[in-house]
Design a protein around this motif. Structure first.
Motif, PDB file in Angstrom:
ATOM      1  N   ALA A  27     -27.990   7.252 -53.245  1.00  0.00           N
ATOM      2  CA  ALA A  27     -27.687   8.051 -52.049  1.00  0.00           C
ATOM      3  C   ALA A  27     -26.407   7.534 -51.376  1.00  0.00           C
ATOM      4  O   ALA A  27     -25.545   8.337 -50.985  1.00  0.00           O
ATOM      5  CB  ALA A  27     -28.859   8.021 -51.072  1.00  0.00           C
ATOM      6  N   ALA A  32     -25.095  10.911 -49.859  1.00  0.00           N
ATOM      7  CA  ALA A  32     -26.223  11.787 -49.509  1.00  0.00           C
ATOM      8  C   ALA A  32     -26.969  11.225 -48.298  1.00  0.00           C
ATOM      9  O   ALA A  32     -27.163  10.018 -48.188  1.00  0.00           O
ATOM     10  CB  ALA A  32     -27.178  11.913 -50.688  1.00  0.00           C
ATOM     11  N   LEU A 142     -31.478  13.698 -55.943  1.00  0.00           N
ATOM     12  CA  LEU A 142     -30.308  13.794 -55.073  1.00  0.00           C
ATOM     13  C   LEU A 142     -29.430  14.998 -55.379  1.00  0.00           C
ATOM     14  O   LEU A 142     -28.627  15.411 -54.532  1.00  0.00           O
ATOM     15  CB  LEU A 142     -29.487  12.509 -55.164  1.00  0.00           C
ATOM     16  N   ARG A 143     -29.571  15.592 -56.555  1.00  0.00           N
ATOM     17  CA  ARG A 143     -28.807  16.797 -56.898  1.00  0.00           C
ATOM     18  C   ARG A 143     -29.416  18.054 -56.282  1.00  0.00           C
ATOM     19  O   ARG A 143     -28.789  19.113 -56.282  1.00  0.00           O
ATOM     20  CB  ARG A 143     -28.721  16.952 -58.414  1.00  0.00           C
TER      21      ARG A 143
END
Length: 164
Positions: A27, A32, A142-143
């Motif tokens: 992240a 992110a 995270l995508r």
């Protein structure tokens, strides 16, 4: 708004710690707004040294990582969890507390590396293989467009990741 992810394993000494560190690492690297936390129903009070070793060898920070009880995350003052992931079968079968925010839950099971037989190299590999598999799934998480997904879509996506 930060997406908080709680990762549970009974003793919070290996798999959940590997998961917390890997998700936070990825992240940060990707920018992110996601924050991982880990906990256990019966925390051991220590992190397995081999879990820390394989994370360090991979260049993953373990600053602030500690063994903690899931009770820390079930109170009114706890951060609101969007996602709860169990990473060991025993934690998946336990009755969990009610988490603030009614998060989406999924089970991503991994074998317990702490019971792996063999010499030091074999035991280290038993920790590094789940670290790599966990890291891959965390990258897939995270995508996802987390901020725009409703709970049903997020649940379906997390179940899809569990098959990868």
């Amino acid at each position: 708004m930060t997406t908080n992810v709680l990762i549970l394993c009974t003793h919070n000494s290996a798999r959940s710690v590997l998961s917390e560190a890997m998700l936070n690492h990825h992240a940060r690297r990707l920018g992110a707004d996601v924050r991982a936390h880990s906990a256990g129903s019966a925390p051991s009070g220590r992190i397995n040294p081999l879990a820390l070793a394989v994370l360090a060898e991979a260049g993953i920070s373990t600053v602030g990582v500690r063994s903690k009880s899931w009770d820390e995350f079930s109170g009114a003052d706890a951060p609101r969890m969007r996602i709860v992931i169990t990473v060991c079968d025993s934690a998946a079968s336990e009755v969990c507390p009610i988490w603030p925010g009614s998060p989406v839950k999924v089970h991503w099971g991994y074998p317990d590396p702490s019971i792996a037989p063999g010499d030091e190299a074999a035991r280290r590999a038993a920790f590094d293989l789940p670290r790599q598999a966990i890291g891959y799934r965390m990258l897939l998480l995270l995508r996802l467009p987390l901020e725009s997904m409703d709970d049903a879509a997020l649940q379906a996506a997390l179940l899809g990741i569990s098959r990868s």
